[in-house]
Design a protein around this motif. Structure first.
Motif, PDB file in Angstrom:
ATOM      1  N   ASP A 207       1.256  -1.383  -0.155  1.00 46.87           N
ATOM      2  CA  ASP A 207       0.282  -0.227   0.058  1.00 46.87           C
ATOM      3  C   ASP A 207       0.817   1.465   0.131  1.00 46.87           C
ATOM      4  OD1 ASP A 207      -2.250  -2.184   0.087  1.00 46.87           O
ATOM      5  OD2 ASP A 207      -2.289  -0.816   2.415  1.00 46.87           O
TER       6      ASP A 207
ATOM      7  N   ILE B 203      -6.530   8.246  -1.780  1.00 46.59           N
ATOM      8  CA  ILE B 203      -6.896   7.428  -2.302  1.00 46.59           C
ATOM      9  C   ILE B 203      -8.113   6.362  -2.058  1.00 46.59           C
ATOM     10  CG2 ILE B 203      -6.276   4.734  -0.507  1.00 46.59           C
ATOM     11  CD1 ILE B 203      -4.542   5.881   1.368  1.00 46.59           C
TER      12      ILE B 203
ATOM     13  N   CYS C 256     -10.487   3.226  -1.662  1.00 45.96           N
ATOM     14  CA  CYS C 256     -10.171   1.595  -1.403  1.00 45.96           C
ATOM     15  C   CYS C 256     -12.033   1.278  -2.359  1.00 45.96           C
ATOM     16  CB  CYS C 256     -10.560   1.600   0.014  1.00 45.96           C
ATOM     17  SG  CYS C 256      -9.063   2.344   0.651  1.00 45.96           S
TER      18      CYS C 256
ATOM     19  N   LEU D 291      -6.139  -0.371   4.984  1.00 44.42           N
ATOM     20  CA  LEU D 291      -4.571   0.183   4.764  1.00 44.42           C
ATOM     21  C   LEU D 291      -3.691   0.119   5.590  1.00 44.42           C
ATOM     22  CD1 LEU D 291      -6.344   3.866   3.242  1.00 44.42           C
ATOM     23  CD2 LEU D 291      -5.208   1.936   2.050  1.00 44.42           C
TER      24      LEU D 291
ATOM     25  N   ILE E 113      -6.828   1.831  -4.297  1.00 46.79           N
ATOM     26  CA  ILE E 113      -6.031   0.247  -3.778  1.00 46.79           C
ATOM     27  C   ILE E 113      -7.168  -0.868  -3.728  1.00 46.79           C
ATOM     28  CG2 ILE E 113      -5.721  -0.890  -1.349  1.00 46.79           C
ATOM     29  CD1 ILE E 113      -3.511   1.378  -2.320  1.00 46.79           C
TER      30      ILE E 113
END
Ligand code: ADP
Ligand code: ASP
Ligand code: MG
Length: 397
Positions: free
Chosen positions: A154, A226, A228, A211, A171
């Motif tokens: 990550d 980011i 997810c 994360l 991610i």
């Protein structure tokens, strides 16, 4: 269009079929017109297997050699993924951390990224290639191969996104966002529409595996969004982690998480300060990220076991300092959110809920953005569910 960094975790590339599905997803993003840099983890359980074999040869393996070994997992998946992308008609090239210009500290098995000089990545992008980077690794100033600590891919992704000026870092894992608790532990946990850097930092530091904490720190420092998302799901469904004014104006309770696998170090007789050599001892064993609490009864340090390879040697070294006691039977359970440090008493409500459920609290800490409780390891999941019901359930305030 700009650069997008996508990171695929171990479960997303666990089998040849899954690797091919990931390749198709990457090619889909490329065909939308984005430049794509992909960070990939080792396949499935590979890193654990690499570690287990090392430990079966040497109970306290030399950390430099361990890095030579455990960084190979990502090297396998990066090459396979690049091959699969080629087969779909897109040019791709894979690079190790070192080839990607990821320069780290020399703390083997738990190194920090210092800077990235992504020259080769930029050259490959300019030639219209998709770039695949091995996660979780870099090279030190002394040209030694290093790894970034468990879950470190990550961090590779977010740090690369910062170095490349990417639009965001996606991610991709087996869960379609950040939830109010680990959905494996709390089935009624809810996916969050938005999480601020500060909230995510508390959750990640407190053990929310979705994360890596270091990655969140990079994102916050460099203003990288980011996203997810689930590898197998719709990219439009997920949780963005970014600067968020709303949670500053309206503090909330955001989630509950547990941090298992901890050593608790404390003074064997009351003492305000840990031994002078404690910090160096922790660092020498890959445990630099401990959190030291100063409590009325003295100091105590929580040390995650995750990056300590050679647990017996660690125990011997810490006990050898003298005046230190070790406990391994506790788990830290944290309720995160800025509402915890503000009225109307969410932290008190949390403590009451644990008491009503008959869960003994062995230590507690309330500070900006969290209320954390040390509970017996075998009560940790019950504590997470109890706190979730009390503070985030249907009847929560
Ligand atoms: P990867 O291997 O792709 O890096 P991880 O296993 O590290 O994925 O992280 C994903 C896992 O994190 C999920 O399967 C889930 O069980 C766990 N998890 C823990 N806390 C949370 C949370 N608050 N929200 C979502 N997932 C969480
Ligand atoms: N493969 C490494 C690990 O299992 C890194 C990662 O997956 O992020 O910890
Ligand atoms: Mg992970």
């Amino acid at each position: 269009m700009g650069v997008i960094v996508q990171k695929y975790g171990g479960s997303s590339v666990a089998t040849p079929d899954k690797l091919r599905q990931v390749a198709a997803r990457i090619v889909g993003t490329r065909r939308l017109g984005h430049q794509v840099v992909v960070v990939v983890s080792a396949m499935g359980n590979t890193t654990n297997e690499l570690l287990a074999l090392a430990r079966s040869v040497s109970p306290n393996p030399q950390r430099r050699e361990l890095d030579m070994r455990i960084t190979t997992g990502e090297r396998i998946s990066m090459a396979l993924l690049s091959m699969a992308i080629h087969d779909l008609g897109c040019p791709a090239v894979s690079f190790t951390g070192s080839q990607s210009g990821i320069i780290t500290s020399d703390h083997h098995t738990n190194a920090r990224i210092l800077r990235i000089t992504p020259t080769r990545i930029q050259q490959a992008l300019a030639q219209d290639q998709i770039v695949i980077v091995a996660g979780f690794q870099g090279v030190s100033e002394r040209r030694e191969i290093t790894s970034l600590g468990r879950g470190g891919s990550d961090t590779t992704a977010v740090a690369l996104a910062a170095a490349l000026g990417a639009d965001y870092a996606e991610i991709c894992s087996d869960v379609d966002g950040v939830y109010t608790a680990d959905p494996r532990v709390v089935p009624e946990a809810r996916r969050l529409d938005d999480v601020s850097y500060e909230e995510m930092q508390v959750l990640a530091d407190a053990g929310a595996k979705v994360l890596n904490a270091e990655a969140v720190e990079w994102a916050r420092r460099h203003g990288i969004e980011i996203r997810c998302v689930a590898t197998a799901g719709d990219a439009a469904v997920g949780t963005p982690v970014r600067a968020d004014a709303a949670t500053v104006l309206h503090p909330r309770v955001v989630g509950v998480t547990a941090h298992p696998g901890l050593f608790l170090l404390e003074p064997s007789t009351p003492s305000d300060a840990p031994p002078a050599e404690l910090e160096a001892t922790l660092a020498a064993h890959g445990a630099a990220e401990s959190e030291v609490w100063l409590l009325p009864s003295g100091w105590s340090a929580l040390v995650p076991k995750l990056n300590v390879h050679g647990l017996d040697a660690f125990r011997d070294a810490v006990l050898g300092l003298g005046g230190v006691r070790l406990r391994e039977d506790l788990t830290l359970v944290t309720v995160a959110g800025r509402a915890l440090s503000a009225p109307p008493g969410h932290a008190r409500r949390a403590a009451q809920a644990l008491a009503v459920a008959g869960i003994a609290v062995r230590g507690r800490l309330v500070d900006a953005g969290r209320a954390a409780f040390l509970v017996d390891a075998d009560a940790a999941s019950a504590a997470v569910r109890t706190l979730h019901a009390a503070l985030l359930g249907d009847s929560a305030p």
